[in-house]
Design an enzyme around this catalytic site. Structure first.
Site, short mmCIF file in Angstrom:
data_model
loop_
_atom_site.label_atom_id
_atom_site.label_comp_id
_atom_site.label_asym_id
_atom_site.label_seq_id
_atom_site.Cartn_x
_atom_site.Cartn_y
_atom_site.Cartn_z
N ASP A 17 -68.11 -47.52 0.73
CA ASP A 17 -67.20 -46.81 1.64
C ASP A 17 -66.23 -46.01 0.79
O ASP A 17 -65.53 -46.56 -0.07
CB ASP A 17 -66.43 -47.80 2.52
CG ASP A 17 -65.49 -47.10 3.47
OD1 ASP A 17 -65.97 -46.41 4.38
OD2 ASP A 17 -64.25 -47.24 3.30
N GLU A 32 -71.96 -43.13 3.55
CA GLU A 32 -71.75 -42.49 4.84
C GLU A 32 -71.88 -40.98 4.70
O GLU A 32 -71.51 -40.40 3.68
CB GLU A 32 -70.36 -42.85 5.38
CG GLU A 32 -70.13 -42.42 6.81
CD GLU A 32 -68.78 -42.89 7.33
OE1 GLU A 32 -68.50 -42.68 8.52
OE2 GLU A 32 -68.01 -43.47 6.54
N ASP A 91 -61.57 -51.33 4.55
CA ASP A 91 -62.56 -50.62 3.74
C ASP A 91 -63.74 -51.51 3.38
O ASP A 91 -64.89 -51.07 3.42
CB ASP A 91 -61.89 -50.08 2.47
CG ASP A 91 -60.80 -49.08 2.79
OD1 ASP A 91 -60.91 -48.40 3.83
OD2 ASP A 91 -59.84 -48.97 2.01
#
Length: 396
Positions: free
Chosen positions: A188, A272, A353
């Site tokens: 992340d 992502e 996170d």
């Protein structure tokens, strides 16, 4: 499976006054030919005609025979031909809707570079000599080329700080797939911490631009006080450019070390699909996002994974990784950005996170199992992407 990797090795070199003058002249001719060819193709496009590379090359031959463009004969013809090939590639990308319409090169803003193919340089016993030059370049060999490799293309460039670089493209037989492992990690990206891994590890954000901000601001103020067009103004501009180059070099070096470590330690890496281009439109976060260099991190991670036989899974940007409980699967209604720690109804306390990284890992593994693409599309024919399915609420 053996793979063939073309790799560019970049070195700094220090040209003599004659070499610097020759290369500067070549850079100017390359820019001139590129802009003239682009103008010619744009005019032809207005007449509903299309000009290909062969026709552009014929135009270049005709330009060299004119009196006002006779100076094009003073430099090597290979970089000029390569400029036309680059323009052809730019139009190919435009017609394929992968890029915008090609733009003209600026004398002050565009990258000063020239590309030489094997017919325009000689490389022997570690000495590189370019066409139209009397002697070899004084290259600082910071690392050796792969044993037995011969450069196929050489690109010479000069950055805004006045540093000269030569990039040699050659086959690298040392790049081989790493031994397969069963490890996988979710990644992340953030600003408080550059990375949060699904293992619970957090990697600090070095904030290179912030560390050099005071020094940069002072240099920029000093440059603004100088008279435009003066020699002192150029000296001050070079100083600003050197500070920018230092920040960029530090950032790139850190990202290279980080991505190499992640690729070596993990077989599957899940990230992502962030739209950095849209995110930097937020004027409050644009500076911090640009300093974090998320797009560059992804680019480095993907090509290194391809080199070493690793898998990079890109999860859809609309997947609610931050709002989803990685323990029970409950989906929160909202999760403001200022919330860094939260407690789920099941009693699990989450670091925002790390929880997002765990959810990305789970979703990425689901993408691999379901056979969805590694770059899920916004609209998937026949149904939603594997990572875009509605997450059902689970009772704790």
């Amino acid at each position: 499976m053996a793979i063939r990797v073309k790799r560019a090795y970049r070195y700094r070199f220090y040209p003599t006054d004659a070499q610097a003058a020759e290369l500067s002249r070549t850079f100017g001719c390359v820019r001139k030919v590129y802009n003239m060819a682009l103008a010619a193709r744009t005019e032809a496009w207005a007449r509903q005609e299309r000009v290909n590379y062969n026709q552009s090359s014929a135009m270049l031959t005709a330009w060299k025979k004119t009196g006002e463009l006779a100076f094009l004969n003073e430099v090597s013809s290979v970089p000029l031909q390569q400029a036309l090939r680059h323009l052809q590639g730019a139009f190919t990308n435009f017609f394929s809707k992968r890029a915008k319409y090609p733009r003209f090169k600026s004398k002050r803003k565009s990258r000063a570079s020239a590309e030489y193919t094997s017919s325009a340089f000689t490389f022997r016993d570690g000495r590189l000599k370019l066409a139209k030059m009397a002697g070899p370049l004084d290259i600082v060999w910071s690392r050796p080329l792969p044993e037995g490799s011969v450069p196929t293309t050489v690109t010479v460039s000069r950055d805004a700080a006045g540093r000269w670089f030569v990039s040699m493209l050659c086959d690298d037989p040392t790049v081989k797939p790493l031994a397969a492992t069963d490890t996988a990690v979710g990644i992340d990206l953030g600003l408080d911490h550059l990375l949060a891994l699904s293992t619970g590890e957090k990697i600090a954000n070095p904030r290179h631009e912030r560390r050099g901000r005071a020094r940069l601001a002072k240099a920029q103020r000093n440059c603004a006080r100088k008279e435009k067009g003066s020699a002192n103004r150029e000296k001050a501009r070079r100083k600003v450019a050197r500070i920018h180059a230092r920040i960029t070099d530090r950032r790139r070096d850190g990202l290279h070390k980080l991505t190499t470590r992640l690729v070596r330690e993990n077989q599957t890496l899940v990230i992502e699909d962030l739209t950095v281009r849209n995110m930097v439109r937020n004027r409050k976060l644009a500076r911090a996002i640009s300093d974090a260099a998320w797009a560059e991190f992804r680019s480095l991670l993907e090509y290194k994974a391809a080199w070493y036989g690793r898998d990079v899974v890109v999860v859809d940007r609309f997947f609610p990784s931050s709002k989803l409980c990685s323990h029970c699967g409950a989906l929160q209604d909202r999760m403001p950005l200022y919330v860094r720690t939260w407690t789920c109804d099941c009693g699990t306390v989450h670091d925002r996170d790390v929880n997002a990284a765990k959810n990305l890992l789970t979703a990425g593994l689901a993408v691999s199992v379901c056979g969805a693409g590694v770059r899920p599309q916004r609209r998937t024919p026949g149904g939603q992407s594997a990572t875009k399915q509605k997450i059902p609420r689970r009772e704790p």
